[in-house]
Design an enzyme around this catalytic site. Structure first.
Site, PDB file in Angstrom:
ATOM      1  N   TYR A  74     -38.687  31.154 -59.330  1.00  0.00           N
ATOM      2  CA  TYR A  74     -38.165  32.589 -59.217  1.00  0.00           C
ATOM      3  C   TYR A  74     -36.502  32.576 -59.207  1.00  0.00           C
ATOM      4  O   TYR A  74     -35.994  33.480 -58.993  1.00  0.00           O
ATOM      5  CB  TYR A  74     -38.450  32.959 -57.688  1.00  0.00           C
ATOM      6  CG  TYR A  74     -39.789  33.265 -57.769  1.00  0.00           C
ATOM      7  CD1 TYR A  74     -40.654  34.359 -58.488  1.00  0.00           C
ATOM      8  CD2 TYR A  74     -40.922  32.305 -56.972  1.00  0.00           C
ATOM      9  CE1 TYR A  74     -42.014  34.470 -58.467  1.00  0.00           C
ATOM     10  CE2 TYR A  74     -42.337  32.586 -56.808  1.00  0.00           C
ATOM     11  CZ  TYR A  74     -42.845  33.578 -57.658  1.00  0.00           C
ATOM     12  OH  TYR A  74     -44.004  33.509 -57.654  1.00  0.00           O
TER      13      TYR A  74
ATOM     14  N   ASN B 131     -42.045  45.805 -59.192  1.00  0.00           N
ATOM     15  CA  ASN B 131     -42.226  44.558 -59.364  1.00  0.00           C
ATOM     16  C   ASN B 131     -43.305  44.423 -58.073  1.00  0.00           C
ATOM     17  O   ASN B 131     -42.962  44.279 -56.861  1.00  0.00           O
ATOM     18  CB  ASN B 131     -41.263  43.486 -59.105  1.00  0.00           C
ATOM     19  CG  ASN B 131     -41.948  41.952 -58.881  1.00  0.00           C
ATOM     20  OD1 ASN B 131     -42.868  42.043 -59.025  1.00  0.00           O
ATOM     21  ND2 ASN B 131     -41.026  41.163 -59.170  1.00  0.00           N
TER      22      ASN B 131
ATOM     23  N   HIS C  66     -52.001  41.789 -59.069  1.00  0.00           N
ATOM     24  CA  HIS C  66     -53.145  41.096 -59.405  1.00  0.00           C
ATOM     25  C   HIS C  66     -54.347  41.695 -58.509  1.00  0.00           C
ATOM     26  O   HIS C  66     -55.612  41.158 -58.895  1.00  0.00           O
ATOM     27  CB  HIS C  66     -53.098  39.762 -59.295  1.00  0.00           C
ATOM     28  CG  HIS C  66     -51.763  39.242 -59.775  1.00  0.00           C
ATOM     29  ND1 HIS C  66     -51.223  39.317 -61.298  1.00  0.00           N
ATOM     30  CD2 HIS C  66     -50.749  38.632 -59.182  1.00  0.00           C
ATOM     31  CE1 HIS C  66     -50.174  38.867 -61.467  1.00  0.00           C
ATOM     32  NE2 HIS C  66     -49.707  38.450 -60.012  1.00  0.00           N
TER      33      HIS C  66
ATOM     34  N   ASP D 207     -53.738  53.755 -59.212  1.00  0.00           N
ATOM     35  CA  ASP D 207     -53.888  55.167 -58.967  1.00  0.00           C
ATOM     36  C   ASP D 207     -52.590  56.003 -58.705  1.00  0.00           C
ATOM     37  O   ASP D 207     -52.299  57.194 -59.309  1.00  0.00           O
ATOM     38  CB  ASP D 207     -55.194  55.390 -57.883  1.00  0.00           C
ATOM     39  CG  ASP D 207     -56.443  54.741 -58.177  1.00  0.00           C
ATOM     40  OD1 ASP D 207     -56.831  54.749 -59.424  1.00  0.00           O
ATOM     41  OD2 ASP D 207     -57.176  54.613 -57.410  1.00  0.00           O
TER      42      ASP D 207
ATOM     43  N   HIS E 233     -41.758  41.394 -63.639  1.00  0.00           N
ATOM     44  CA  HIS E 233     -41.983  39.972 -62.865  1.00  0.00           C
ATOM     45  C   HIS E 233     -40.695  39.045 -63.205  1.00  0.00           C
ATOM     46  O   HIS E 233     -40.263  39.055 -64.402  1.00  0.00           O
ATOM     47  CB  HIS E 233     -43.321  39.492 -63.237  1.00  0.00           C
ATOM     48  CG  HIS E 233     -44.292  40.474 -63.109  1.00  0.00           C
ATOM     49  ND1 HIS E 233     -44.825  40.523 -61.786  1.00  0.00           N
ATOM     50  CD2 HIS E 233     -44.859  41.215 -64.084  1.00  0.00           C
ATOM     51  CE1 HIS E 233     -45.968  41.441 -61.931  1.00  0.00           C
ATOM     52  NE2 HIS E 233     -46.000  41.952 -62.943  1.00  0.00           N
TER      53      HIS E 233
ATOM     54  N   SER F 138     -41.290  35.704 -63.056  1.00  0.00           N
ATOM     55  CA  SER F 138     -41.712  34.623 -63.885  1.00  0.00           C
ATOM     56  C   SER F 138     -42.758  35.308 -65.151  1.00  0.00           C
ATOM     57  O   SER F 138     -43.080  36.556 -65.011  1.00  0.00           O
ATOM     58  CB  SER F 138     -42.617  33.883 -63.086  1.00  0.00           C
ATOM     59  OG  SER F 138     -43.674  34.594 -62.293  1.00  0.00           O
TER      60      SER F 138
ATOM     61  N   ARG G 274     -53.108  35.262 -62.236  1.00  0.00           N
ATOM     62  CA  ARG G 274     -51.885  35.924 -62.183  1.00  0.00           C
ATOM     63  C   ARG G 274     -51.667  36.562 -63.600  1.00  0.00           C
ATOM     64  O   ARG G 274     -50.859  37.332 -63.882  1.00  0.00           O
ATOM     65  CB  ARG G 274     -50.549  35.022 -62.244  1.00  0.00           C
ATOM     66  CG  ARG G 274     -50.357  34.373 -60.786  1.00  0.00           C
ATOM     67  CD  ARG G 274     -49.320  33.998 -60.403  1.00  0.00           C
ATOM     68  NE  ARG G 274     -49.090  32.882 -59.221  1.00  0.00           N
ATOM     69  CZ  ARG G 274     -49.015  33.223 -58.112  1.00  0.00           C
ATOM     70  NH1 ARG G 274     -48.729  34.606 -57.682  1.00  0.00           N
ATOM     71  NH2 ARG G 274     -49.306  32.506 -57.167  1.00  0.00           N
TER      72      ARG G 274
END
Ligand code: CA2
Length: 150
Positions: free
Chosen positions: A24, A75, A81, A88, A101, A103, A112
């Site tokens: 990260y 993010n 996931h 929705d 994201h 990564s 992921r």
């Protein structure tokens, strides 16, 4: 007065910069916020930068965006996931949405590699660290302009 771009961050991202720097990076979420403010200002936008560990709060913010935001950078972290509820909420929002994201989720664990929220996003950016947030703001700016000029 133009509406701000909402930059919404999900669970555990408040810990950014404190561990797993190889995945990260070393920047904190405050550092990322500063980058976003600078990028948005250079394009004439303001931003509302928020983080929550609560799925319900993230959903409420996406609902708030319906009348209060010109676009959303999201993010959703771990909820990416798992959360049909976030999808929705996004699908009830008519403005541009960029999923981001830090990564490259496609080079990581198989769980992921699927995002529920991508179905509700205009575009997805991953694997570019904090720079991905700047690119997401650029993309929101472009999508807003395209809609205005259509
Ligand atoms: O790469 C990303 O931005 C993720 O959304 C980050 C999530 C992860 O669950 C996603 O699969 C990909 C994890 C956020 C937790 O971030 C931390 C960073 C540093 C230290 C502790 C947590």
């Amino acid at each position: 007065m133009a509406l701000p771009i909402f930059v919404l961050n999900g669970p555990n991202l408040n810990l950014l910069g404190t561990r797993e720097p190889e995945i990260y990076g070393t920047q904190t979420l405050k550092d990322v916020e500063a980058l976003c403010v600078k990028r948005a200002q250079s394009l004439g936008h303001s931003i509302a930068f928020r983080q929550s560990n609560s799925e319900a709060e993230l959903i409420s913010w996406i609902q708030e965006a319906r009348s209060c935001a010109s676009g959303i950078v999201l993010n959703a972290a771990g909820y990416t996931h798992t959360s049909i509820a976030l999808l929705d909420a996004l699908q009830a929002y008519s403005g541009p949405v960029i999923e981001v994201h830090f990564s490259n989720i496609f080079r990581r664990d198989s769980f992921r590699q699927h995002s529920y929220i991508s179905l509700g996003a205009s575009g997805v950016i991953c694997g570019l660290g904090a720079h991905g947030y700047e690119l997401a703001i650029d993309a929101i700016d472009r999508l807003i302009s395209e809609k205005q000029n259509a």
